[in-house]
Scaffold this motif. Structure first.
Motif, PDB file in Angstrom:
ATOM      1  N   GLY A  23       0.787  -1.225   0.000  1.00  0.00           N
ATOM      2  CA  GLY A  23       0.000   0.000   0.000  1.00  0.00           C
ATOM      3  C   GLY A  23       0.818   1.274   0.000  1.00  0.00           C
ATOM      4  N   VAL A  25       2.017   3.533  -1.983  1.00  0.00           N
ATOM      5  CA  VAL A  25       1.935   4.084  -3.344  1.00  0.00           C
ATOM      6  C   VAL A  25       2.995   5.145  -3.563  1.00  0.00           C
ATOM      7  CG1 VAL A  25       0.469   5.412  -4.918  1.00  0.00           C
ATOM      8  CG2 VAL A  25      -0.504   3.526  -3.576  1.00  0.00           C
ATOM      9  N   ASN A  26       3.231   5.940  -2.544  1.00  0.00           N
ATOM     10  CA  ASN A  26       4.223   7.007  -2.690  1.00  0.00           C
ATOM     11  C   ASN A  26       5.602   6.447  -3.007  1.00  0.00           C
ATOM     12  OD1 ASN A  26       5.035   9.932  -2.301  1.00  0.00           O
ATOM     13  ND2 ASN A  26       6.375   8.924  -0.814  1.00  0.00           N
ATOM     14  N   HIS A  65      -4.635   0.850  -8.669  1.00  0.00           N
ATOM     15  CA  HIS A  65      -4.642   0.661  -7.216  1.00  0.00           C
ATOM     16  C   HIS A  65      -5.143   1.927  -6.530  1.00  0.00           C
ATOM     17  CE1 HIS A  65      -2.953   0.656  -3.134  1.00  0.00           C
ATOM     18  NE2 HIS A  65      -2.969  -0.670  -3.199  1.00  0.00           N
ATOM     19  N   SER A  66      -4.638   3.075  -6.972  1.00  0.00           N
ATOM     20  CA  SER A  66      -5.063   4.341  -6.378  1.00  0.00           C
ATOM     21  C   SER A  66      -6.552   4.577  -6.581  1.00  0.00           C
ATOM     22  CB  SER A  66      -4.266   5.495  -6.998  1.00  0.00           C
ATOM     23  OG  SER A  66      -4.769   6.752  -6.595  1.00  0.00           O
ATOM     24  N   HIS A  69      -8.322   2.012  -4.187  1.00  0.00           N
ATOM     25  CA  HIS A  69      -8.111   2.106  -2.745  1.00  0.00           C
ATOM     26  C   HIS A  69      -7.858   3.530  -2.248  1.00  0.00           C
ATOM     27  CE1 HIS A  69      -7.910  -2.245  -2.591  1.00  0.00           C
ATOM     28  NE2 HIS A  69      -6.948  -2.246  -3.501  1.00  0.00           N
ATOM     29  N   GLY A  70      -7.589   4.452  -3.165  1.00  0.00           N
ATOM     30  CA  GLY A  70      -7.241   5.805  -2.742  1.00  0.00           C
ATOM     31  C   GLY A  70      -8.461   6.631  -2.399  1.00  0.00           C
ATOM     32  N   GLN A  71      -8.187   7.846  -1.984  1.00  0.00           N
ATOM     33  CA  GLN A  71      -9.257   8.784  -1.666  1.00  0.00           C
ATOM     34  C   GLN A  71      -9.204   9.919  -2.684  1.00  0.00           C
ATOM     35  OE1 GLN A  71      -8.420   9.830   2.417  1.00  0.00           O
ATOM     36  NE2 GLN A  71      -9.603   8.114   3.200  1.00  0.00           N
ATOM     37  N   VAL A  72      -9.794   9.667  -3.839  1.00  0.00           N
ATOM     38  CA  VAL A  72      -9.788  10.690  -4.881  1.00  0.00           C
ATOM     39  C   VAL A  72     -10.726  11.822  -4.477  1.00  0.00           C
ATOM     40  CG1 VAL A  72      -9.248   9.009  -6.667  1.00  0.00           C
ATOM     41  CG2 VAL A  72     -11.626   9.595  -6.216  1.00  0.00           C
ATOM     42  N   LYS A 153       1.690  10.044  -3.709  1.00  0.00           N
ATOM     43  CA  LYS A 153       0.404   9.359  -3.564  1.00  0.00           C
ATOM     44  C   LYS A 153      -0.738  10.363  -3.520  1.00  0.00           C
ATOM     45  CE  LYS A 153      -2.254   6.487  -0.354  1.00  0.00           C
ATOM     46  NZ  LYS A 153      -2.241   5.751   0.934  1.00  0.00           N
ATOM     47  N   SER A 154      -0.557  11.423  -2.745  1.00  0.00           N
ATOM     48  CA  SER A 154      -1.613  12.432  -2.620  1.00  0.00           C
ATOM     49  C   SER A 154      -1.827  13.175  -3.927  1.00  0.00           C
ATOM     50  CB  SER A 154      -1.253  13.425  -1.504  1.00  0.00           C
ATOM     51  OG  SER A 154      -1.126  12.766  -0.272  1.00  0.00           O
ATOM     52  N   SER A 157      -3.908  10.920  -6.221  1.00  0.00           N
ATOM     53  CA  SER A 157      -5.323  10.916  -5.837  1.00  0.00           C
ATOM     54  C   SER A 157      -6.005  12.215  -6.262  1.00  0.00           C
ATOM     55  CB  SER A 157      -5.446  10.741  -4.314  1.00  0.00           C
ATOM     56  OG  SER A 157      -4.960   9.487  -3.908  1.00  0.00           O
TER      57      SER A 157
END
Length: 484
Positions: A23, A25-26, A65-66, A69-72, A153-154, A157
């Protein structure tokens, strides 16, 4: 037994896959970014390594994956789509000296009946405020939004949320070589109509093998290289430039019996390890022509010292070099300084500046790169343009030029511009939201160097001096991105 183990692309991808599996991603995006950054700052890889199917595929797995599982960013946080169609441009940064920035501006001007949104990931630093003002000054239909200063990662998203919320008619990907966030952002499941604009063309660049995006090459060298060598299904949309007028027919060439030459390029196209140096050739050119040389583009203080030292050795007065770190219009500068011959930059050619020179009605002289057709840019010039590899051949050519030949080539240059690079050609390619391919000039045989010549040059790059210089260059790039 070996003293050390060499890293491989397989080991790099394995480490990135482990990061993604946990997890992180970054970290996964950062490993890809840093690898590409290392490749593009190694001169031996320039115009030899263009793309990686494995890296592109991995970026897409990160993007999926983002998305899963990410918070777009929710769509309701983005401005509602207006009545006019919206075009979105995803890029790394806007900068006044970047050719891709100019192309984005041209795309906007070619579609005045649409709204335009520019999204910047900021992975190579912040965008240039003055350039943004110029882009926005064309009308109220342009908006720019930069990613928040956060980890990769941010930013991914944020970018995926922006793309889902924008409701664009079309998305163009204009990423820098190493921008793993941009390369991961657009995945097939998002259902976006999107294109990859391959402006980062002479280095390894992420995104070349994203098969769900339409692949656009902006010049014939890149088009032939991607189609014939990399096996990419692509289209060609030619570079265009606003017509600022041809050379006055009544203005003579070689006024006073001497030739004025010019080159427009920054240090990133000139101060590159190569078998012959622009900094050594220009003093010889000045001695041979008896005229002036206009250089447009910022060079390092070291390069300027070397250039002027060479002029002193050749007995050339210092005032015959006109140095301008930046000018708003190369086209107009060539005309106002009565330039007779435009010398294409080397070892890296510049496409936009070459087009400006031809549009201005200035004869051009091309350099045949020792191993790369992409860096030579020969297909952009009119077929009759002189090209050289041996500096002695360049000097001999300049000494033989006559006003009549210069006038004839000036007309050929202008005709080449009118056939391939007028703004209405771009408008036709983008008309009605369709992307229609433009005419592609045929490939030109560059006459690449012999293997032993290449081997000799490559050996000179494997040295302590080269390693130190490469390290300093990478540090400077990282510092510049961090400070901005």
């Amino acid at each position: 037994m070996t003293l050390w183990s060499e890293p491989s692309i397989a080991s790099l991808l394995a480490a990135a896959e482990r990061a993604l599996a946990t997890g992180d991603v970054n970290r996964a995006l950062r490993q890809v970014h840093d690898f590409v950054e290392d490749v593009i700052t190694e001169p031996l890889c320039t115009a030899s390594v263009f793309a990686s199917k494995r890296l592109d595929a991995f970026c897409q797995r990160v993007g999926q994956h983002s998305l899963r599982h990410g918070q777009v960013t929710p769509a309701d946080q983005w401005p509602a789509r207006g009545a006019r169609p919206l075009v979105v441009y995803v890029l790394t940064r806007l900068q006044k000296s970047g050719g891709h920035s100019r192309v984005v501006e041209d795309f906007i001007h070619a579609q005045p009946d649409k709204d335009h949104l520019i999204l910047a990931t900021g992975l190579a630093g912040t965008s240039d405020p003055a350039f943004l003002e110029r882009v926005a000054s064309g009308g109220g239909n342009v908006r720019f939004i930069a990613a928040p200063r956060a980890d990769l990662k941010s930013r991914l998203s944020w970018l995926q949320g922006a793309l889902l919320g924008a409701g664009a008619e079309h998305v163009y990907l204009f990423n820098h070589h190493q921008d793993s966030v941009a390369a991961a952002a657009i995945v097939p499941s998002m259902g976006l109509d999107a294109s990859f604009y391959h402006h980062a063309d002479h280095h390894l660049c992420l995104g070349v093998h994203l098969a769900h995006l339409r692949h656009i090459d902006p010049h014939p060298m890149g088009y032939h290289n991607c189609r014939d060598r990399l096996g990419v299904g692509n289209v060609h949309i030619p570079l265009t430039f606003e017509d600022r007028g041809a050379r006055d027919e009544g203005r003579p060439f070689a006024s006073g019996g001497v030739i004025t030459t010019a080159t427009a390029a920054r240090s990133n196209k000139i101060e590159i390890p190569y078998y012959t140096s622009y900094l050594d050739v220009i003093p010889r050119v000045l001695k041979a022509t008896g005229g002036r040389h206009l250089h447009i583009g910022r060079l390092s203080p070291w390069a300027l010292r070397r250039l002027r030292a060479g002029m002193r050795r050749e007995g050339v007065p210092e005032d015959r070099l006109i140095y301008k770190a930046w000018l708003p219009s190369i086209w107009q500068a060539l005309q106002s300084h009565d330039v007779d011959v435009y010398l294409a930059s080397f070892p890296y050619g510049g496409a936009i500046t070459l087009i400006e020179a031809m549009g201005a009605g200035v004869p051009v002289v091309m350099h045949r790169h020792m191993y790369s057709p992409v860096l030579s840019c020969l297909e952009l010039a009119y077929p009759e343009a002189f090209s050289w590899r041996d500096p002695d051949a360049l000097i001999a050519h300049l000494e033989e030029l006559t006003p009549a030949r210069l006038a004839a080539e000036g007309r050929l240059a202008r005709l080449r511009y009118e056939r391939f690079h007028r703004p209405d050609i771009l408008e036709a390619c983008l008309e009605g939201g369709a992307i229609l391919p433009g005419e592609v000039p045929a490939p030109v045989a560059t006459g690449l160097c012999e293997d032993d010549e290449w081997g000799c040059w490559a050996l000179n790059r494997i040295s302590i001096r080269h390693v130190v210089a490469r390290g300093a260059y990478r540090t400077a790039r990282a510092l510049r991105a961090w400070l901005s």
